[in-house]
Every structure is written in structure tokens, then in C-alpha cells.
Design a protein around this motif. Structure first.
Motif, PDB file in Angstrom:
ATOM      1  N   GLY A   1       0.781  -1.097  -0.221  1.00 49.75           N
ATOM      2  CA  GLY A   1       0.065  -0.087  -0.008  1.00 49.75           C
ATOM      3  C   GLY A   1       0.893   1.298   0.099  1.00 49.75           C
ATOM      4  O   GLY A   1       0.289   2.520  -0.220  1.00 49.75           O
ATOM      5  N   GLY A   2       2.029   1.203   0.204  1.00 47.73           N
ATOM      6  CA  GLY A   2       2.864   2.273   0.422  1.00 47.73           C
ATOM      7  C   GLY A   2       3.357   2.853  -1.153  1.00 47.73           C
ATOM      8  O   GLY A   2       2.954   2.308  -2.019  1.00 47.73           O
ATOM      9  N   SER A   3       4.088   4.045  -1.188  1.00 50.54           N
ATOM     10  CA  SER A   3       4.638   4.455  -2.469  1.00 50.54           C
ATOM     11  C   SER A   3       6.171   4.562  -2.479  1.00 50.54           C
ATOM     12  O   SER A   3       6.722   4.816  -1.502  1.00 50.54           O
ATOM     13  N   LEU A   4       6.628   4.894  -3.402  1.00 50.44           N
ATOM     14  CA  LEU A   4       7.975   5.182  -3.846  1.00 50.44           C
ATOM     15  C   LEU A   4       8.056   5.797  -5.268  1.00 50.44           C
ATOM     16  O   LEU A   4       7.111   5.787  -5.889  1.00 50.44           O
ATOM     17  N   ARG A   5       9.076   6.802  -5.371  1.00 52.66           N
ATOM     18  CA  ARG A   5       9.397   7.500  -6.592  1.00 52.66           C
ATOM     19  C   ARG A   5      10.827   6.971  -6.964  1.00 52.66           C
ATOM     20  O   ARG A   5      11.693   7.247  -6.311  1.00 52.66           O
ATOM     21  N   LEU A   6      10.978   6.321  -8.046  1.00 47.70           N
ATOM     22  CA  LEU A   6      12.334   6.015  -8.653  1.00 47.70           C
ATOM     23  C   LEU A   6      12.784   7.129  -9.564  1.00 47.70           C
ATOM     24  O   LEU A   6      11.689   7.725 -10.381  1.00 47.70           O
TER      25      LEU A   6
END
Length: 124
Positions: free
Chosen positions: A15-20
Motif C-alpha cells: 500500500g505504500g509509495s515510492l518514486r524512482l
């Protein structure tokens, strides 16, 4: 010289987020297409998202549509992948790539010529 350097990977809960991010050299940025790819343990590499330099035709794998967004920042030659609602099955090494393809070929393909070293994403 073509250089692609990924960053932004890490470990997140479902459910989390990341930005590559992918910092691209001028030569890499001049290609007609750029994209994000991933390869999980004992899995084949798969296309995640691709984009043309004008950012008019982003394309996504069905498994990430509505959750991931690919974008470009031409001011600093950086490619991004915003990932939300992450799932355990998104865990993989993520690579950015650049390649030269004709309009008829399109960008959503796996035969890119230049690749970064990858950044690990773990969702658990």
C-alpha cells in the motif's frame, strides 16, 4: 557516452509509495524512447512503463496501470516512476533504459539498447 543511473528504491509496506529516479546522460536522453523495466527473483524481465521524449504517449503494463506513473523532467534529463498502492508482487530490481525506435515500432518493447544498473524495490 550513454549513462543511466537509477535511485529511489527501498523497502516499503504493501500500500505504500515510492518514486524512482533515473538520471540520464545527454546521449541517453537523445534516444527516441525511455522506459522502466523490472525483474523479480527467478522471473523474466518485464516492461513496466515507457515514454517518448515528448511525453505524449506513456504506456504501462496492465499490472501497474492506475498505480504507476512515468514522467520526464527535461530540465535535468531525469526519468521518474511514481509507484503507489504497492503490492508484494511489485518487488523486483527496477531498471531504466533508453532506446531508439521508429514511430511504427513504438516505445513499449523490451529491446532497449542502453540500461542502468538498477535499484531494488521490496514490498513486504
Amino acid at each position: 557516452q550513454v549513462q543511466l543511473v537509477e535511485s529511489g528504491g527501498g523497502s516499503v509496506e504493501p500500500g505504500g509509495s515510492l518514486r524512482l529516479s533515473c538520471a540520464a546522460s545527454t546521449d541517453a536522453w537523445s534516444r527516441s524512447c525511455m522506459g522502466w523495466f523490472r525483474q523479480g527473483p527467478e522471473k523474466k524481465r518485464e516492461v513496466v512503463a515507457t515514454i517518448d521524449p515528448g511525453a505524449r504517449f506513456p504506456a504501462y503494463a496492465d499490472s501497474v496501470k492506475g498505480r504507476f506513473k512515468i514522467s520526464l523532467d527535461s530540465a535535468d534529463n531525469t526519468l521518474y516512476l511514481r509507484m503507489t498502492s504497492l503490492k508484494p508482487e511489485d518487488s523486483a530490481m527496477y531498471y531504466c533504459a533508453s532506446g531508439e525506435f521508429s514511430v511504427s515500432e513504438g516505445c513499449f518493447r523490451d529491446t532497449y539498447s542502453d540500461w542502468g544498473q538498477g535499484t531494488q524495490v521490496t514490498v513486504s
